[in-house]
Motif scaffolding. Structure first.
Motif, PDB file in Angstrom:
ATOM      1  N   MET A 163       0.260  -4.176  -1.006  1.00  0.00           N
ATOM      2  CA  MET A 163      -0.289  -2.976  -0.393  1.00  0.00           C
ATOM      3  C   MET A 163       0.069  -2.979   1.098  1.00  0.00           C
ATOM      4  O   MET A 163      -0.188  -3.942   1.810  1.00  0.00           O
ATOM      5  CB  MET A 163      -1.815  -2.934  -0.538  1.00  0.00           C
ATOM      6  N   ASP A 164       0.653  -1.869   1.532  1.00  0.00           N
ATOM      7  CA  ASP A 164       0.900  -1.683   2.955  1.00  0.00           C
ATOM      8  C   ASP A 164      -0.097  -0.632   3.401  1.00  0.00           C
ATOM      9  O   ASP A 164       0.144   0.558   3.289  1.00  0.00           O
ATOM     10  CB  ASP A 164       2.344  -1.220   3.150  1.00  0.00           C
ATOM     11  N   GLY A 165      -1.256  -1.099   3.896  1.00  0.00           N
ATOM     12  CA  GLY A 165      -2.354  -0.171   4.178  1.00  0.00           C
ATOM     13  C   GLY A 165      -2.833   0.425   2.865  1.00  0.00           C
ATOM     14  O   GLY A 165      -3.274  -0.284   1.971  1.00  0.00           O
ATOM     15  N   GLU A 166      -2.707   1.757   2.730  1.00  0.00           N
ATOM     16  CA  GLU A 166      -3.145   2.421   1.509  1.00  0.00           C
ATOM     17  C   GLU A 166      -1.995   2.573   0.526  1.00  0.00           C
ATOM     18  O   GLU A 166      -2.182   3.066  -0.573  1.00  0.00           O
ATOM     19  CB  GLU A 166      -3.687   3.818   1.845  1.00  0.00           C
ATOM     20  N   GLU A 167      -0.805   2.162   0.945  1.00  0.00           N
ATOM     21  CA  GLU A 167       0.381   2.521   0.193  1.00  0.00           C
ATOM     22  C   GLU A 167       0.922   1.332  -0.592  1.00  0.00           C
ATOM     23  O   GLU A 167       1.192   0.277  -0.016  1.00  0.00           O
ATOM     24  CB  GLU A 167       1.456   2.987   1.182  1.00  0.00           C
ATOM     25  N   PRO A 168       1.111   1.468  -1.899  1.00  0.00           N
ATOM     26  CA  PRO A 168       1.709   0.368  -2.661  1.00  0.00           C
ATOM     27  C   PRO A 168       3.211   0.298  -2.401  1.00  0.00           C
ATOM     28  O   PRO A 168       3.880   1.311  -2.337  1.00  0.00           O
ATOM     29  CB  PRO A 168       1.422   0.741  -4.123  1.00  0.00           C
ATOM     30  N   LYS A 169       3.736  -0.925  -2.205  1.00  0.00           N
ATOM     31  CA  LYS A 169       5.165  -1.093  -1.966  1.00  0.00           C
ATOM     32  C   LYS A 169       5.714  -2.210  -2.828  1.00  0.00           C
ATOM     33  O   LYS A 169       4.969  -3.094  -3.256  1.00  0.00           O
ATOM     34  CB  LYS A 169       5.408  -1.427  -0.490  1.00  0.00           C
TER      35      LYS A 169
ATOM     36  N   THR B 278      -2.829  -9.650   3.112  1.00  0.00           N
ATOM     37  CA  THR B 278      -2.611  -8.801   1.941  1.00  0.00           C
ATOM     38  C   THR B 278      -2.598  -9.649   0.662  1.00  0.00           C
ATOM     39  O   THR B 278      -2.685 -10.875   0.704  1.00  0.00           O
ATOM     40  CB  THR B 278      -1.292  -8.024   2.066  1.00  0.00           C
TER      41      THR B 278
ATOM     42  N   GLN C 288       3.837  -8.238   5.460  1.00  0.00           N
ATOM     43  CA  GLN C 288       2.650  -8.097   6.306  1.00  0.00           C
ATOM     44  C   GLN C 288       2.422  -9.362   7.139  1.00  0.00           C
ATOM     45  O   GLN C 288       1.322  -9.880   7.230  1.00  0.00           O
ATOM     46  CB  GLN C 288       1.405  -7.849   5.437  1.00  0.00           C
TER      47      GLN C 288
END
Ligand code: HEM
Lengths: 436, 270
Positions: free
Chosen positions: A329-335, A306, A352
């Motif tokens: 980014m956690d996959g499609e999701e911003p964290k 990531t 990640q």
């Protein structure tokens, strides 16, 4: 039918219509009108806010007034099409007027006319004096001593002349105004402006345009900020700030280095860099899977699969000391999550699958540089020099002509001056007094 | 220890004395008073120059040495001084009323500078943008222009009075007016051009339409218009007199008005 009608004698033939057009284009009246309009536009531009956003205008003026301002481009008056039109018309007018003047100077009606006036009558009318014949040598000697040039007009008449350059003063002034406008046009067409912000050690290949689009403006080289220094007055105000800059080529070879201060720009290859501002910003040292990474706010670094970036800094997170908020980014999701420098448990986090720890926060200077590329500048500066020279020649030197004519009985001296008539008559008076 | 404040205070009082001396001349009409006024003007001018020089020296003692041409207070003092300078330079052509108006303007500027609560009078450090030799040439030429335009304004105003007693004839006023516009226009041109060169070095752009720049251009255009209307339009008398008043209104706007009404790069002047 209409064709025969328009060919009847009353209609102006095309050639003379062109002549009359060129005469009105060269007229001082047009010049006066156009200059007044330019001044009026400038007043409007200084009173109405320039280059604001829609919200700013609506908070200042009514909606109707805003539409009016937009319609006529008063929100950017100095760059509106009709202001350019006024400037173009002004330039044309000045060119036409100057051309006509040059014709006048070289033509037969010009001041180069060789015919001597009636010296005796002029002298009698108060523009000179008469003297005995034997003073001829003395007059000649005195006038040459005050650097008059002597010219024999006829057997009996001599012309002494000084400051004939003064005739060209107006020409020089008008030409210089055109040259300044030309320089401005060159800058407008071929110039570029932008700004760049560099922290110590950073490099950049492009500046950022100040226009709303914020497009990059390529420099044509790489600039590196080697060092930045600021000194302060005892009261705390900045006294001097300076950036040590290196100019590098694509391969990293140093082409030029130097120090930029306010009022002392650095120029390379037609690009000028100016010291414009400075400030402090933090940089953050991370250890990512054992590797050291230094990031500024909003900068992105890779961590395993990531990417992450520092989005926020807080000097005090609750009671735990300084910390930064990191986004990824956690996959499609911003964290987001916080890293706290002084709390052992919160200093290192796993994102990640990558171990990221915040090792240090250092505060350092950044330098704000203004960049400009303006090939019109030398032209404008030449115009400035010429304008001052022209003003001096026109206003503070003047064309003096003294005619000395002898008839059998005595000599007559009379003069003409293009300005400062009283001063000139005093000069003639002194000459007359000295001879008697 | 005498400071520049004391000396500038004394020169303000001298301007006041000069003011009353001229009033006395206008009522009593004795030629001798004019001689005293002339030497008084020279003395005031010298005293004020000493005050400005001392302020310059004091700024070095404070560790921020710079010519006293950098803030509003200093510019007011300098403006007042350049008016006297122009009076001295043009003395051959001037008349007591005109010198009187110059002394009055100098007095007003000095009084405003030293009494107004809105004017910061301390010696301030020079911000980096102002550390340039172009600053000196720029300020000096601009204020010489303003002072010359003050003479032109006085001639324009006097034109509307009957020429009698102390008021010179229309032709004379016309002539002085033209001479002062020549000096003012040349100086204003030099001022604008040196300002542009300085902006080129300091900000990277020789012209940025900041309100003060814009108003100096407007002023410049107005005086160019006067010259052309005179030469090509044959304008004389009331019309040029009126225009010289308009021109000076633009000068006032450029120097004072912009600081109060419009914001811009030059706003450090307040
Ligand atoms: C900003 C622009 C201009 C400047 C700074 C300028 C400047 C001058 C100056 C300083 C003079 C000399 C005045 C005197 O000696 O009293 C002059 C004269 C003159 N100007 Fe201009 N001028 C400008 C534009 C124009 C334009 C647009 C025109 C005409 C279309 C024009 C036509 C003339 C004429 C006809 C004269 C008199 C020439 C003579 O001595 O025979 N000027 N100008």
């Amino acid at each position: 039918m209409t064709a025969t009608k328009s060919n009847s004698g009353t209609e102006t033939p095309p050639a003379s219509r062109a002549a009359s057009l060129s005469r009105s284009l060269a007229s001082v009246r047009l010049g006066i009108v156009v200059l007044s309009l330019i001044a009026a536009t400038s007043i409007l531009g200084s009173v109405i806010k320039q280059g604001g956003t829609e919200e700013e205008y609506l908070s200042l003026y009514s909606e109707k007034a805003y539409h009016f301002i937009k319609l006529f481009g008063f929100d950017d008056a100095y760059h509106s099409p009709w202001f350019y039109f006024l400037l173009a018309l002004f330039a044309l007018n000045l060119i036409a007027c100057t051309v006509r003047r040059i014709r006048g100077l070289t033509g037969e009606r010009g001041p180069g006319a060789k015919n001597a006036p009636d010296v005796k009558a002029l002298a009698a009318a108060g523009s000179g004096f008469s003297a005995p014949v034997d003073t001829l040598g003395e007059i000649s000697r005195r006038l040459s001593a005050s650097s008059y040039k002597r010219k024999q007009l006829s057997e009996r008449t001599t012309l002494y002349e000084k400051g004939s350059l003064a005739r060209y003063g107006v020409l020089v002034i008008h030409a210089s105004v055109l040259i300044v406008l030309l320089g401005g046009l060159i800058g407008l067409v071929a110039g570029d402006r932008g700004f760049l912000v560099l922290r110590v050690g950073e490099t950049a290949e492009a500046a950022v345009s100040r226009e709303r689009a914020r497009l990059p403006v390529p420099l044509g080289f790489t600039v590196r900020c080697k060092d930045f220094n600021v000194t302060f007055y005892p009261g705390g105000q900045p006294k001097e700030y300076a950036s040590d800059i290196e100019i590098l080529d694509g391969a990293g070879k140093v082409l030029k280095e130097g120090r930029i201060k306010v009022n002392e720009p650095l120029s390379y290859n037609g690009v000028r860099l100016y010291q414009s501002s400075y400030g402090t910003s933090n940089s953050y040292t991370f250890r990512v899977d054992g590797r050291e990474v230094v990031l500024a706010e909003q900068e992105v670094a890779k961590a395993g699969r990531t990417a992450f970036m520092v989005v926020r800094y807080a000097p005090q997170v609750h009671d735990f000391g300084p910390g930064v908020m990191v986004a990824y980014m956690d996959g499609e999701e911003p964290k987001t999550l916080w890293l706290l420098k002084d709390v052992e448990r919160m200093r290192t986090r796993v994102i990640q699958g990558s171990r990221i720890s915040l090792e240090g926060i250092t505060s350092g200077y950044y330098t704000g540089l203004e960049m400009s590329r303006d090939p019109g500048v030398p032209v404008v500066l030449a115009g400035f020099g010429l304008m001052l020279a022209g003003l001096y020649i026109n206003f503070f030197t003047f064309h003096r002509r003294i005619y000395v004519a002898s008839d059998g009985a005595g000599i007559h001296v009379a003069g003409m001056a293009s300005r400062n008539r009283e001063g000139f008559l005093e000069e003639l008076g002194r000459l007359s007094k000295d001879l008697v | 220890m005498i400071t520049h404040d004391t000396i500038l205070g004394v020169s303000t009082i001298l301007y006041l004395a000069l003011f009353f001396l001229y009033i006395l001349y206008f009522t009593a009409g004795k030629k001798g008073i004019l001689r005293i006024a002339w030497y008084g003007l020279l003395a005031t001018f010298t005293m004020q120059a000493a005050g400005i020089g001392l302020r310059w020296a004091e700024s070095y003692q404070l560790g921020m040495g710079h010519a006293p041409l950098s803030n509003y207070y200093e510019s007011l003092i300098f403006f007042s001084w350049t008016i006297s300078l122009i009076m001295i330079v043009m003395r051959k052509r001037l008349y007591p009323v005109i010198t009187f108006s110059g002394a009055t303007a100098s007095l007003a500027l000095m009084a405003y500078a030293s009494l107004s609560p809105g004017v910061e009078r301390g010696i301030q450090p020079l911000i980096p943008a102002l550390q340039s030799n172009w600053l000196h040439v720029h300020v000096i030429t601009c204020f010489l222009a303003y002072a010359a335009f003050l003479v032109s304004f006085t001639c324009g105003g006097l034109y509307f009075f009957e020429s009698r007693g102390n008021v010179p004839t229309g032709r004379t006023l016309e002539d002085i007016n033209y001479r002062s516009i020549i000096i003012g226009f040349s100086m204003l041109t030099s001022g604008i051009l040196t300002g542009a060169v300085w902006a080129h070095y300091a900000w990277g752009s020789y012209w940025s339409w900041d309100p003060k720049e814009t108003w100096s251009l407007i002023t410049w255009i107005v005086y160019a218009l006067i010259l052309h209307l005179r030469f090509a339009g044959g304008w004389r008398g009331r019309r040029t007199a009126l225009l010289s008043i308009v021109g000076f209104a633009c000068v006032v706007m450029t120097y004072f008005g912009v600081n109060f009404f419009l914001a811009g790069l030059h706003s450090y002047a307040t």
